[in-house]
Design an enzyme around this catalytic site. Structure first.
Site, mmCIF file in Angstrom:
data_model
loop_
_atom_site.group_PDB
_atom_site.id
_atom_site.type_symbol
_atom_site.label_atom_id
_atom_site.label_comp_id
_atom_site.label_asym_id
_atom_site.label_seq_id
_atom_site.Cartn_x
_atom_site.Cartn_y
_atom_site.Cartn_z
ATOM 1 N N LYS A 177 -1.418 -14.785 14.256
ATOM 2 C CA LYS A 177 -0.145 -14.174 14.657
ATOM 3 C C LYS A 177 -0.356 -13.226 15.842
ATOM 4 O O LYS A 177 -1.381 -12.574 15.940
ATOM 5 C CB LYS A 177 0.438 -13.383 13.478
ATOM 6 C CG LYS A 177 0.729 -14.254 12.271
ATOM 7 C CD LYS A 177 1.116 -13.438 11.066
ATOM 8 C CE LYS A 177 -0.015 -12.583 10.564
ATOM 9 N NZ LYS A 177 0.293 -11.908 9.285
ATOM 10 N N THR A 209 9.597 -3.255 11.465
ATOM 11 C CA THR A 209 8.803 -4.482 11.296
ATOM 12 C C THR A 209 7.991 -4.444 9.997
ATOM 13 O O THR A 209 7.004 -5.160 9.865
ATOM 14 C CB THR A 209 7.845 -4.678 12.487
ATOM 15 O OG1 THR A 209 7.064 -3.484 12.625
ATOM 16 C CG2 THR A 209 8.583 -4.978 13.775
ATOM 17 N N GLY A 211 6.692 -5.501 6.754
ATOM 18 C CA GLY A 211 6.739 -6.737 5.976
ATOM 19 C C GLY A 211 6.881 -8.014 6.794
ATOM 20 O O GLY A 211 7.070 -9.086 6.225
ATOM 21 N N THR A 212 6.751 -7.927 8.116
ATOM 22 C CA THR A 212 6.878 -9.158 8.923
ATOM 23 C C THR A 212 5.830 -10.202 8.522
ATOM 24 O O THR A 212 6.154 -11.385 8.425
ATOM 25 C CB THR A 212 6.714 -8.877 10.436
ATOM 26 O OG1 THR A 212 5.548 -8.074 10.622
ATOM 27 C CG2 THR A 212 7.924 -8.199 11.036
ATOM 28 N N GLY A 213 4.592 -9.728 8.306
ATOM 29 C CA GLY A 213 3.513 -10.664 7.990
ATOM 30 C C GLY A 213 3.762 -11.386 6.672
ATOM 31 O O GLY A 213 3.620 -12.614 6.584
ATOM 32 N N CYS A 214 4.148 -10.630 5.641
ATOM 33 C CA CYS A 214 4.415 -11.223 4.318
ATOM 34 C C CYS A 214 5.579 -12.214 4.418
ATOM 35 O O CYS A 214 5.515 -13.324 3.881
ATOM 36 C CB CYS A 214 4.784 -10.150 3.304
ATOM 37 S SG CYS A 214 3.579 -8.835 3.133
HETATM 38 N N1 LIG Z 1 8.548 -7.049 17.412
HETATM 39 C C1 LIG Z 1 8.595 -8.338 17.014
HETATM 40 N N2 LIG Z 1 9.514 -9.185 17.529
HETATM 41 C C2 LIG Z 1 9.562 -10.468 17.141
HETATM 42 N N3 LIG Z 1 8.720 -11.022 16.249
HETATM 43 C C3 LIG Z 1 7.773 -10.244 15.701
HETATM 44 C C4 LIG Z 1 7.656 -8.863 16.048
HETATM 45 N N4 LIG Z 1 6.612 -8.327 15.354
HETATM 46 C C5 LIG Z 1 6.102 -9.334 14.618
HETATM 47 N N5 LIG Z 1 6.782 -10.497 14.828
HETATM 48 C C6 LIG Z 1 6.508 -11.786 14.200
HETATM 49 O O1 LIG Z 1 6.297 -11.552 12.828
HETATM 50 C C7 LIG Z 1 5.230 -12.350 12.332
HETATM 51 C C8 LIG Z 1 4.150 -11.421 11.773
HETATM 52 O O2 LIG Z 1 3.415 -10.918 12.853
HETATM 53 P P1 LIG Z 1 2.449 -9.664 12.854
HETATM 54 O O3 LIG Z 1 1.339 -9.988 13.795
HETATM 55 O O4 LIG Z 1 3.251 -8.430 13.105
HETATM 56 O O5 LIG Z 1 1.958 -9.676 11.347
HETATM 57 P P2 LIG Z 1 1.347 -8.551 10.454
HETATM 58 O O6 LIG Z 1 0.753 -7.475 11.289
HETATM 59 O O7 LIG Z 1 0.442 -9.260 9.517
HETATM 60 O O8 LIG Z 1 2.530 -7.951 9.643
HETATM 61 P P3 LIG Z 1 2.411 -6.834 8.461
HETATM 62 O O9 LIG Z 1 2.486 -5.526 9.115
HETATM 63 O O10 LIG Z 1 3.552 -7.134 7.593
HETATM 64 O O11 LIG Z 1 1.087 -7.014 7.784
HETATM 65 C C9 LIG Z 1 4.759 -13.211 13.489
HETATM 66 O O12 LIG Z 1 5.379 -14.470 13.462
HETATM 67 C C10 LIG Z 1 5.193 -12.427 14.699
HETATM 68 O O13 LIG Z 1 5.372 -13.275 15.784
HETATM 69 C C1 LIG Z 2 2.164 -4.646 -1.456
HETATM 70 C C2 LIG Z 2 2.040 -4.877 0.002
HETATM 71 N N1 LIG Z 2 1.547 -6.054 0.431
HETATM 72 C C3 LIG Z 2 1.411 -6.290 1.755
HETATM 73 C C4 LIG Z 2 1.786 -5.341 2.694
HETATM 74 C C5 LIG Z 2 1.594 -5.601 4.182
HETATM 75 O O1 LIG Z 2 2.718 -5.500 4.887
HETATM 76 C C6 LIG Z 2 2.304 -4.113 2.203
HETATM 77 N N2 LIG Z 2 2.688 -3.119 3.049
HETATM 78 N N3 LIG Z 2 2.414 -3.918 0.865
#
Ligand SMILES: Nc1ncnc2c1ncn2[C@@H]1O[C@H](COP(=O)(O)OP(=O)(O)OP(=O)(O)O)[C@@H](O)[C@H]1O
Ligand SMILES: Cc1ncc(CO)c(N)n1
Length: 265
Positions: A177, A209, A211-214
């Site tokens: 990502k 943002t 929880g975007t990753g989850c």
């Molecule tokens: N500001 C943004 N605008 C548009 N899309 C975004 C943005 N931030 C993240 N994304 C999208 O969200 C998804 C997760 O990306 P990111 O790299 O932020 O994950 P992450 O850091 O694992 O998230 P988390 O903080 O939940 O662990 C990807 O598909 C990314 O392209």
């Molecule tokens: C419980 C939990 N899982 C994953 C993440 C990552 O976003 C978080 N903040 N909290």
């Protein structure tokens, strides 16, 4: 005749604030009309300001939840999130083998946005050894890919090299990502062992943002549960996360959650 019911299981931590973890996964599954089930690994006291406390569950409690779901409700796809300790990692790996799960999306959750550790430092080697070979899909962000490959990722070429390394460590599909990179264009990268594929989007300027990753990994899991290919699954997940960030809910006074109902309101 009734429509087919697809089922997905998430093995992850609970986020009391509702934006990440188990809560984000279940909301996302539901949004795609996939029946969501859960095995909670740890309970966090968490909100948009950060993580106030983490309570891992006893191993037996995690095992019993997984067994209860697996023996009766056979998930079509499984997602893992916060695994916290090497003991939990070993248990989840053992259960994955026991139940012969193949469509498994491993989100290598390590730290929350505010910096709180969600995977102990001592558990990283166990994660690499046990989870990478099991992962049908791995969804690292850039800092997580750096930890898992022991390399610095600065250029786009570095991202490709890290994806290749992760594939060599046993991952079937690596989805790197691009949320943590610089620039107004955001690129998520897939490596399938032969080729690279890119999903580009406009980076939305927002602090909401959490929880975007989850949410993104859960959307992929829901599509895999429905029998979609990884390429179709990422197409849909990318559209879903873009809408969820664009139409964030603006709740809480810190990093707010994304909007899980944005795409199908
Ligand atoms: N500001 C943004 N605008 C548009 N899309 C975004 C943005 N931030 C993240 N994304 C999208 O969200 C998804 C997760 O990306 P990111 O790299 O932020 O994950 P992450 O850091 O694992 O998230 P988390 O903080 O939940 O662990 C990807 O598909 C990314 O392209
Ligand atoms: C419980 C939990 N899982 C994953 C993440 C990552 O976003 C978080 N903040 N909290």
């Amino acid at each position: 005749m009734r429509d087919m019911v697809y089922k997905a299981l998430t093995i992850a931590g609970s986020d009391s604030g509702g934006g990440a973890g188990i809560q984000a996964d279940l909301k996302t599954f539901h949004q795609f009309r996939v029946f969501g089930m859960s095995a909670i690994t740890a309970v966090t006291a968490q909100n948009t300001l950060g993580v106030q406390a983490v309570y891992p569950l006893p191993l037996e409690a995690i095992e019993k939840q997984i067994d209860s779901v697996a023996v009766d409700l056979s998930p079509d796809a499984v997602k893992t999130g916060m695994l916290f300790s090497h003991e939990i990692i070993e248990l989840v790996a053992q259960k994955t083998a026991q139940y012969r799960w193949t469509r498994i999306v491993v989100d290598p959750v390590m730290v929350a946005k505010g910096g709180a550790p969600l995977l102990k430092q001592e558990a990283i080697e166990a994660f690499k050894r046990h989870m990478l070979p099991l992962a049908y899909v791995l969804t690292p962000n850039i800092p997580e890919a750096e930890v898992l490959t022991n390399m610095r990722i600065e250029t786009f070429e570095d991202r490709k090299e890290a994806a290749k390394k992760l594939h060599h460590l046993g991952v079937r599909y690596v989805v790197m990502k691009g949320g943590h990179a610089e620039g107004s264009e955001l690129v998520d990268l897939l490596y399938d062992g032969e080729r690279f594929y890119e999903w580009k989007s406009e980076r939305i300027e927002t602090k909401h943002t959490h929880g975007t990753g989850c949410t993104f990994a859960a959307a992929i899991t829901a599509q895999l549960a429905k029998g979609k290919t990884i390429y179709e699954a990422i197409d849909i997940a990318k559209r879903f996360i873009q809408a969820a960030v664009e139409q964030a809910l603006h709740i809480g006074s810190g990093h707010g959650p994304t909007n899980h109902w944005a795409l199908y309101e």
